[in-house]
Design a protein around this motif. Structure first.
Motif, PDB file in Angstrom:
ATOM      1  N   VAL A  47       0.843  -1.205   0.000  1.00 41.49           N
ATOM      2  CA  VAL A  47       0.000   0.000   0.000  1.00 41.49           C
ATOM      3  C   VAL A  47       0.875   1.251   0.000  1.00 41.49           C
ATOM      4  O   VAL A  47       0.602   2.216  -0.713  1.00 41.49           O
ATOM      5  N   GLY A  48       1.956   1.225   0.789  1.00 38.45           N
ATOM      6  CA  GLY A  48       2.886   2.349   0.808  1.00 38.45           C
ATOM      7  C   GLY A  48       3.485   2.607  -0.564  1.00 38.45           C
ATOM      8  O   GLY A  48       3.608   3.759  -1.003  1.00 38.45           O
ATOM      9  N   THR A  49       3.840   1.548  -1.263  1.00 39.68           N
ATOM     10  CA  THR A  49       4.403   1.667  -2.611  1.00 39.68           C
ATOM     11  C   THR A  49       3.381   2.234  -3.583  1.00 39.68           C
ATOM     12  O   THR A  49       3.703   3.103  -4.414  1.00 39.68           O
ATOM     13  N   LEU A  50       2.129   1.783  -3.495  1.00 41.29           N
ATOM     14  CA  LEU A  50       1.061   2.266  -4.367  1.00 41.29           C
ATOM     15  C   LEU A  50       0.854   3.774  -4.193  1.00 41.29           C
ATOM     16  O   LEU A  50       0.801   4.527  -5.176  1.00 41.29           O
ATOM     17  N   ILE A  51       0.770   4.225  -2.961  1.00 41.42           N
ATOM     18  CA  ILE A  51       0.571   5.652  -2.690  1.00 41.42           C
ATOM     19  C   ILE A  51       1.733   6.475  -3.232  1.00 41.42           C
ATOM     20  O   ILE A  51       1.543   7.511  -3.881  1.00 41.42           O
ATOM     21  N   SER A  52       2.956   5.995  -2.992  1.00 40.82           N
ATOM     22  CA  SER A  52       4.138   6.751  -3.418  1.00 40.82           C
ATOM     23  C   SER A  52       4.199   6.883  -4.933  1.00 40.82           C
ATOM     24  O   SER A  52       4.658   7.906  -5.460  1.00 40.82           O
ATOM     25  N   ARG A  53       3.729   5.890  -5.668  1.00 39.69           N
ATOM     26  CA  ARG A  53       3.781   5.944  -7.130  1.00 39.69           C
ATOM     27  C   ARG A  53       2.776   6.931  -7.705  1.00 39.69           C
ATOM     28  O   ARG A  53       3.028   7.557  -8.739  1.00 39.69           O
ATOM     29  N   PHE A  54       1.627   7.087  -7.070  1.00 36.31           N
ATOM     30  CA  PHE A  54       0.692   8.130  -7.504  1.00 36.31           C
ATOM     31  C   PHE A  54       1.274   9.523  -7.247  1.00 36.31           C
ATOM     32  O   PHE A  54       1.086  10.436  -8.058  1.00 36.31           O
ATOM     33  N   ILE A  55       1.981   9.672  -6.146  1.00 39.70           N
ATOM     34  CA  ILE A  55       2.627  10.954  -5.842  1.00 39.70           C
ATOM     35  C   ILE A  55       3.670  11.294  -6.910  1.00 39.70           C
ATOM     36  O   ILE A  55       3.796  12.449  -7.336  1.00 39.70           O
ATOM     37  N   MET A  56       4.421  10.300  -7.380  1.00 47.92           N
ATOM     38  CA  MET A  56       5.424  10.513  -8.420  1.00 47.92           C
ATOM     39  C   MET A  56       4.808  11.082  -9.689  1.00 47.92           C
ATOM     40  O   MET A  56       5.340  12.022 -10.299  1.00 47.92           O
ATOM     41  N   VAL A  57       3.682  10.510 -10.096  1.00 52.16           N
ATOM     42  CA  VAL A  57       3.011  10.979 -11.314  1.00 52.16           C
ATOM     43  C   VAL A  57       2.536  12.416 -11.143  1.00 52.16           C
ATOM     44  O   VAL A  57       2.725  13.265 -12.025  1.00 52.16           O
ATOM     45  N   GLY A  58       1.908  12.692 -10.003  1.00 49.91           N
ATOM     46  CA  GLY A  58       1.422  14.043  -9.743  1.00 49.91           C
ATOM     47  C   GLY A  58       2.541  15.069  -9.780  1.00 49.91           C
ATOM     48  O   GLY A  58       2.378  16.170 -10.336  1.00 49.91           O
ATOM     49  N   PHE A  59       3.686  14.718  -9.234  1.00 47.50           N
ATOM     50  CA  PHE A  59       4.834  15.621  -9.227  1.00 47.50           C
ATOM     51  C   PHE A  59       5.308  15.908 -10.651  1.00 47.50           C
ATOM     52  O   PHE A  59       5.572  17.057 -11.014  1.00 47.50           O
ATOM     53  N   MET A  60       5.431  14.860 -11.484  1.00 48.70           N
ATOM     54  CA  MET A  60       5.919  15.049 -12.853  1.00 48.70           C
ATOM     55  C   MET A  60       4.945  15.862 -13.705  1.00 48.70           C
ATOM     56  O   MET A  60       5.355  16.685 -14.528  1.00 48.70           O
ATOM     57  N   ILE A  61       3.645  15.655 -13.494  1.00 47.10           N
ATOM     58  CA  ILE A  61       2.655  16.450 -14.228  1.00 47.10           C
ATOM     59  C   ILE A  61       2.794  17.927 -13.860  1.00 47.10           C
ATOM     60  O   ILE A  61       2.777  18.814 -14.732  1.00 47.10           O
ATOM     61  N   TYR A  62       2.957  18.209 -12.578  1.00 48.54           N
ATOM     62  CA  TYR A  62       3.137  19.585 -12.118  1.00 48.54           C
ATOM     63  C   TYR A  62       4.382  20.212 -12.745  1.00 48.54           C
ATOM     64  O   TYR A  62       4.344  21.347 -13.240  1.00 48.54           O
ATOM     65  N   ILE A  63       5.495  19.481 -12.739  1.00 51.57           N
ATOM     66  CA  ILE A  63       6.761  20.008 -13.274  1.00 51.57           C
ATOM     67  C   ILE A  63       6.643  20.309 -14.760  1.00 51.57           C
ATOM     68  O   ILE A  63       7.030  21.394 -15.231  1.00 51.57           O
ATOM     69  N   ILE A  64       6.106  19.385 -15.517  1.00 54.55           N
ATOM     70  CA  ILE A  64       6.047  19.539 -16.975  1.00 54.55           C
ATOM     71  C   ILE A  64       5.075  20.654 -17.377  1.00 54.55           C
ATOM     72  O   ILE A  64       5.264  21.325 -18.392  1.00 54.55           O
ATOM     73  N   ARG A  65       4.061  20.886 -16.568  1.00 54.37           N
ATOM     74  CA  ARG A  65       3.100  21.954 -16.878  1.00 54.37           C
ATOM     75  C   ARG A  65       3.591  23.337 -16.451  1.00 54.37           C
ATOM     76  O   ARG A  65       3.089  24.353 -16.946  1.00 54.37           O
ATOM     77  N   THR A  66       4.570  23.391 -15.546  1.00 55.60           N
ATOM     78  CA  THR A  66       4.969  24.690 -14.999  1.00 55.60           C
ATOM     79  C   THR A  66       6.382  25.137 -15.378  1.00 55.60           C
ATOM     80  O   THR A  66       6.686  26.328 -15.287  1.00 55.60           O
ATOM     81  N   ARG A  67       7.270  24.227 -15.793  1.00 53.63           N
ATOM     82  CA  ARG A  67       8.650  24.606 -16.105  1.00 53.63           C
ATOM     83  C   ARG A  67       8.770  25.049 -17.557  1.00 53.63           C
ATOM     84  O   ARG A  67       8.257  24.387 -18.472  1.00 53.63           O
ATOM     85  N   LYS A  68       9.496  26.133 -17.788  1.00 49.36           N
ATOM     86  CA  LYS A  68       9.589  26.709 -19.132  1.00 49.36           C
ATOM     87  C   LYS A  68      10.319  25.792 -20.110  1.00 49.36           C
ATOM     88  O   LYS A  68      10.095  25.873 -21.324  1.00 49.36           O
ATOM     89  N   GLU A  69      11.189  24.897 -19.606  1.00 49.68           N
ATOM     90  CA  GLU A  69      11.925  23.992 -20.499  1.00 49.68           C
ATOM     91  C   GLU A  69      10.983  23.094 -21.299  1.00 49.68           C
ATOM     92  O   GLU A  69      11.339  22.596 -22.369  1.00 49.68           O
TER      93      GLU A  69
END
Length: 452
Positions: A196-218
């Motif tokens: 369960v800990g692994t499952l939660i952490s993997r959803f957090i990873m996706v959310g983080f990458m979506i945020y980065i790609i939508r907000t970083r100018k690169e």
């Protein structure tokens, strides 16, 4: 040979590689945290995690291998400074990884009954089942993350995936502690709590990458007007042609290591636990090879886009040399601390003694393993995948598996026989892949010289 021609590239190689290494370390530490925390419950729970993850990686390797096709295509487009081409590859890559996440999840759930036919201890199988079911659903966010990661890696922006995995690791350790042992009012879920800990952490990873790609100018030029309506069959076919041989390359290696886990299970719970300790430690050093392998793919892919094959070869050789130096240091460390490292996992003296012997062999194959990973990365950057696919099949399944099986089950070597077989397989792979790279790059240089 002037060594400075190659050592001068070390700094740039490490600049690209170190975030991948740390990101990979984050993934490995998720597994390490699972093993350390579950290991406190006993040898059987530790063996159950080993069994479940062995089967998971059999399927996951195919998905990750497919996603690897995104990086060289993005790197080539980046070398050509073709933003439109890069945006197209990104959209199609994410589409493919979403589909793959659901397919792998379904395949894992459908294959669960196979555990009962693997001659594993019943206690281990029963503990593994709930862990396995939860981990199966984590394949969906993990594959989506993999799509974002390979895209960013192809642009040499490797730090963001590193940040995501470090964050995920912190979250995983917290939920492991809470859910495995039942802290802060939560139920003690044991092995299942780790999943369960692994499952939660993997959803957090996706959310983080979506945020980065939508907000970083690169990434601005790649995410404008993003739409899956732009998906074209011709682009999917291009990624597929590069992806499926890469997937099989990884699958051949992962299934060989997974077979080692299952053979160790036949030898008994203690043998399987010792095998898992040695494998987990080897995975921690493997992160360096993965980082430099990605660097090889990116830098070779850039030079391929520029059609500068002499520079391509020089850069690739600099990465190979750096890998050899690092792996020699790791091999020495494994051998020096062989008796100490297993004690951090379990208190069982038989498991510790067996693991110490396996760690010596793992030390020796650091070199072969590292070389074959970085050469595969360089060949992937050249988009040469079909011949390497055949080479890895021969090395792992024609040469390696029969040796593992015979030495483990038909000689007194037992667990040591598994790791001797792995060492021979990795060495064969490293030699054949390097010969392929050497032949291919020399041919490209000669052909360009003839044209000019």
């Amino acid at each position: 040979m002037n060594l400075s021609n190659y050592t001068s590239e070390f700094k740039k190689n490490l600049r690209i590689a170190y975030p991948v290494m740390l990101g990979q370390l984050g993934h490995v530490l998720v597994g390490l945290a699972d093993n350390l925390m579950v290991g406190k419950l006993g040898a059987a729970p530790l063996a159950s995690v080993s069994l479940a993850n062995g089967l998971v990686f059999v399927f996951l390797s195919l998905g990750i291998g497919f996603s690897f096709a995104i990086t060289p295509l993005i790197a080539e487009a980046d070398g050509e400074q073709d933003k439109k081409k890069g945006k197209t590859i990104f959209e199609h890559g994410i589409f493919i990884t979403i589909i793959l996440g659901f397919i792998i999840c379904f395949m894992l759930l459908a294959s669960q009954p196979a555990m009962h036919y693997m001659k594993q201890p019943n206690e281990v199988v029963e503990l593994a089942k709930p862990y396995y079911q939860i981990i199966a659903f984590s394949m969906i966010p993990l594959m989506v993350f993999q799509g974002f990661k390979q895209f960013a890696d192809g642009l040499s922006l490797t730090k963001y995936a590193m940040q995501a995995t470090i964050l995920a690791n912190v979250i995983n350790v917290f939920f492991n502690y809470v859910l495995i042992y039942g802290k802060f009012g939560f139920p003690a879920m044991g092995v299942a709590g780790s999943a369960v800990g692994t499952l939660i952490s993997r959803f957090i990873m996706v959310g983080f990458m979506i945020y980065i790609i939508r907000t970083r100018k690169e990434f601005t030029d790649f995410v404008t007007r993003f739409s899956f309506n732009n998906i074209k069959k011709s682009i999917l076919k291009k990624i597929y042609k590069l992806g499926y041989p890469t997937a099989l390359q990884m699958w051949f290696e992962v299934t060989l290591f997974a077979s080692g886990i299952f053979i160790a299970g036949i030898l008994g719970t203690n043998s399987q636990a010792a095998n898992q300790i040695a494998l987990n430690l080897a995975s921690m050093t493997f992160m360096i090879a993965v980082g430099l392998g990605v660097t090889a793919t990116v830098r070779v892919g850039n030079q391929k886009g520029l059609k500068n094959y002499k520079e391509l070869r020089r850069i690739a050789l600099s990465i190979f040399l750096l890998m050899i130096i690092i792996d020699l240091l790791f091999a020495f460390g494994f051998i020096l601390f062989k008796d100490i490292l297993p004690t951090y996992y379990v208190d069982n003296q038989e498991v510790i003694s067996t693991a110490a012997t396996l760690i010596i062999i793992a030390g020796f194959f650091q070199l072969s393993d590292g070389i074959q990973v970085v050469v595969l990365g360089a060949l992937r950057g050249l988009q040469d995948v079909k011949i390497p696919m055949r080479i890895t099949f021969i090395a792992y399944w024609v040469i390696g598996f029969p040796i593992c099986y015979f030495l483990a089950l038909h000689t007194d070597l037992k667990s040591k026989g598994i790791w001797i077989g792995l060492l021979i397989a990795l060495t064969a792979s490293a030699i054949m892949l390097y010969l392929r790279f050497n032949k291919l790059t020399q041919k490209l240089i000669i052909e360009k010289n003839e044209l000019t």
